[in-house]
Design a protein around this motif. Structure first.
Motif, PDB file in Angstrom:
ATOM      1  N   GLN A   1      17.346  -4.784  -5.524  1.00  0.00           N
ATOM      2  CA  GLN A   1      16.988  -5.227  -4.180  1.00  0.00           C
ATOM      3  C   GLN A   1      16.512  -6.685  -4.195  1.00  0.00           C
ATOM      4  OE1 GLN A   1      16.905  -3.743  -1.000  1.00  0.00           O
ATOM      5  NE2 GLN A   1      17.964  -1.892  -1.666  1.00  0.00           N
TER       6      GLN A   1
ATOM      7  N   ALA B   1       7.701  -2.556  -5.462  1.00  0.00           N
ATOM      8  CA  ALA B   1       8.768  -2.216  -4.514  1.00  0.00           C
ATOM      9  C   ALA B   1       8.426  -2.687  -3.105  1.00  0.00           C
ATOM     10  CB  ALA B   1       9.024  -0.716  -4.529  1.00  0.00           C
TER      11      ALA B   1
ATOM     12  N   ALA C   1      10.451  -5.396  -0.900  1.00  0.00           N
ATOM     13  CA  ALA C   1      10.876  -5.099   0.472  1.00  0.00           C
ATOM     14  C   ALA C   1      10.448  -6.209   1.421  1.00  0.00           C
ATOM     15  CB  ALA C   1      10.298  -3.759   0.920  1.00  0.00           C
TER      16      ALA C   1
ATOM     17  N   TYR D   1      13.888   0.076   7.481  1.00  0.00           N
ATOM     18  CA  TYR D   1      13.159   0.903   6.520  1.00  0.00           C
ATOM     19  C   TYR D   1      12.329   0.060   5.563  1.00  0.00           C
ATOM     20  CZ  TYR D   1      15.413   5.101   8.218  1.00  0.00           C
ATOM     21  OH  TYR D   1      15.810   6.147   9.008  1.00  0.00           O
ATOM     22  N   LYS D   2      12.771  -1.163   5.295  1.00  0.00           N
ATOM     23  CA  LYS D   2      11.954  -2.073   4.488  1.00  0.00           C
ATOM     24  C   LYS D   2      10.683  -2.435   5.254  1.00  0.00           C
ATOM     25  CE  LYS D   2      14.957  -1.932   1.317  1.00  0.00           C
ATOM     26  NZ  LYS D   2      14.698  -0.918   0.269  1.00  0.00           N
TER      27      LYS D   2
ATOM     28  N   GLU E   1       8.294   0.461   5.050  1.00  0.00           N
ATOM     29  CA  GLU E   1       7.638   0.575   3.748  1.00  0.00           C
ATOM     30  C   GLU E   1       6.458  -0.390   3.640  1.00  0.00           C
ATOM     31  OE1 GLU E   1      10.837  -0.146   1.064  1.00  0.00           O
ATOM     32  OE2 GLU E   1      11.887   1.689   1.614  1.00  0.00           O
TER      33      GLU E   1
ATOM     34  N   PRO F   1       5.934   3.520  -1.597  1.00  0.00           N
ATOM     35  CA  PRO F   1       7.111   4.372  -1.391  1.00  0.00           C
ATOM     36  C   PRO F   1       7.470   5.157  -2.634  1.00  0.00           C
ATOM     37  CG  PRO F   1       7.766   2.079  -1.632  1.00  0.00           C
ATOM     38  CD  PRO F   1       6.266   2.092  -1.571  1.00  0.00           C
TER      39      PRO F   1
ATOM     40  N   TYR G   1      17.422   3.730  -2.795  1.00  0.00           N
ATOM     41  CA  TYR G   1      17.371   2.481  -2.028  1.00  0.00           C
ATOM     42  C   TYR G   1      15.986   1.855  -2.006  1.00  0.00           C
ATOM     43  CZ  TYR G   1      22.128   3.259  -0.527  1.00  0.00           C
ATOM     44  OH  TYR G   1      23.498   3.436  -0.522  1.00  0.00           O
ATOM     45  N   THR G   2      15.015   2.439  -2.675  1.00  0.00           N
ATOM     46  CA  THR G   2      13.647   1.912  -2.679  1.00  0.00           C
ATOM     47  C   THR G   2      13.140   1.758  -4.110  1.00  0.00           C
ATOM     48  OG1 THR G   2      13.162   2.987  -0.593  1.00  0.00           O
ATOM     49  CG2 THR G   2      11.295   2.285  -1.914  1.00  0.00           C
TER      50      THR G   2
END
Length: 414
Positions: free
Chosen positions: A249, A339, A343, A393-394, A397, A408, A413-414
């Motif tokens: 990411q 994470a 994000a 969704y980022k 989070e 998270p 995806y995280t």
């Protein structure tokens, strides 16, 4: 110098025979050399939409593909915080090739993420000594590849709708689920084999040279001993294993930033040389570079990207520290905090980058919308890949962390 010139006139030979970069700054300078070559005909190559064999050869000749490889095998032995800046630099010249390089770094690190010490040593010697490029047939939104046991072998079969690197990769990372279980298995295999069939169907708005089309996996055999991280057919999990997602990411965020920086650099060069001042505002200027609204506009966009760069550099340092630390030391809490920071960096650069890629048209003028100028490539590239997973969704989070002090849970995806 175009890529064709660089490859055919022996630039790679000059790089190999000359003084090899020894410091981080020298490797970043090498990345800038590559970006400068890529930028010359990025628009023309994007329009042609051909498999980027010469571009990948340029990455190999420059030594950038072995940036993270051990020095004992000819690699640079650099750390992830350097790799992120190299990705960003290359993406300023060509967003597609920045993505290819970033994905390569992630998959080249896959053995360290989940493999045994013996597997790590073997994979790193193989790819570093031979300057091999990785691709990955790992798309979580598709059905998992099915893996069946056949004596001492595992047999992978199935289809993935995305496989960045595709036909330009030397090695492919496979991931699937062992038949009759919920056991996920990663393996690294040679790309050039009959059981890996690329459809050559990547046809997207942007990032057109990433070779990200679909792939069929047809009975690809892997020895059980090559199942990443398995000892006596049993996997021993660590929190470190889940760093693949925040690592990639942040790869995304850095080539997004590189694309946005490329847009600003290209636009400002156009304004300096071709934009005409506006003669009907009652405050006539002789040069566009003296127009107050252009000065204000470029100042706002540049300061925004400088702030994003500072955030991504800080987060890159944080994740690099744990990626290069002993694997057993990483805790779930620390992993989650990183994470969240990743994000935050990603959501910031997506919003800001898309703004930059749009606003540059207002700062360059109507004639800059001509196809020959090619400013559209930056918006198309950034818009395409920033849809990889929902940015909403980022934001959630980060908000959950701020309001509830909750990190998270690891997902694909995280």
């Amino acid at each position: 110098m175009t890529i064709t010139d660089a490859v055919t006139t022996g630039l790679g030979d000059r790089w190999r025979e000359g003084a090899r970069p020894q410091t981080t700054d020298e490797w970043l300078a090498r990345a800038q050399e590559v970006a400068d070559i890529l930028a010359v005909d990025a628009v023309e190559r994007d329009r042609a939409n051909q498999t980027p064999h010469a571009e990948v050869q340029l990455l190999k000749d420059s030594g950038l593909v072995t940036l993270l490889g051990p020095r004992a095998h000819g690699g640079a032995g650099e750390t992830w915080d350097t790799a992120y800046r190299v990705i960003r630099t290359v993406a300023r010249g060509d967003g597609s090739i920045g993505q290819v390089l970033g994905y390569h770094y992630l998959w080249a690190w896959a053995a360290r993420l989940v493999g045994t010490e013996e597997q790590i040593a073997a994979v790193e010697e193989l790819y570093t000594s031979n300057a091999l490029v990785f691709g990955g047939a790992v798309n979580p939104r598709d059905s998992d590849l099915v893996i069946r046991e056949d004596g001492d072998d595992l047999v992978f079969s199935g289809r993935k709708s995305f496989s960045t690197g595709g036909q330009i990769s030397d090695l492919t990372v496979l991931e699937g689920v062992l038949e009759g279980s919920d056991t996920h298995i990663f393996a690294i295999v040679p790309t050039a084999q009959d059981g890996i069939v690329f459809a050559d169907d990547w046809d997207s708005l942007g990032q057109r040279l990433t070779e990200s089309g679909s792939v069929e996996i047809r009975d690809v055999r892997v020895p059980w001993a090559a199942a990443a991280g398995f000892v006596d057919r049993v996997f021993r999990p660590l929190t470190y294993n889940t760093l693949n997602v925040p690592t990639i990411q942040l790869v995304f965020a850095n080539f997004y930033l590189g694309i946005a920086q490329g847009a600003l650099e290209t636009a400002s060069a156009y304004t300096r040389t071709r934009t005409r001042p506006w003669p009907y505002g009652g405050d006539d200027k002789q040069h566009a570079t003296d127009e107050w609204y252009l000065l204000e506009g470029y100042g706002e966009l540049a300061s925004t990207l400088w702030a994003d760069e500072a955030l991504l550099d800080a987060v890159g340092g944080e994740i690099s520290a744990v990626l290069h630390a002993p694997r057993e030391e990483l805790t779930p809490r620390r992993r989650g905090e990183i994470a969240v920071r990743v994000a935050a960096g990603k959501l910031r650069v997506v919003d800001d980058g898309l703004t930059v890629a749009t606003k540059v048209y207002e700062l360059t003028g109507a004639r800059a919308s001509a196809s020959s100028v090619g400013l559209d490539i930056f918006w198309r590239n950034l818009r395409t890949h920033s849809l990889h997973d929902p940015i909403a969704y980022k934001k959630r989070e980060v908000g959950t962390f701020v309001l509830k002090n909750e990190v998270p849970e690891p997902t694909w995806y995280t």
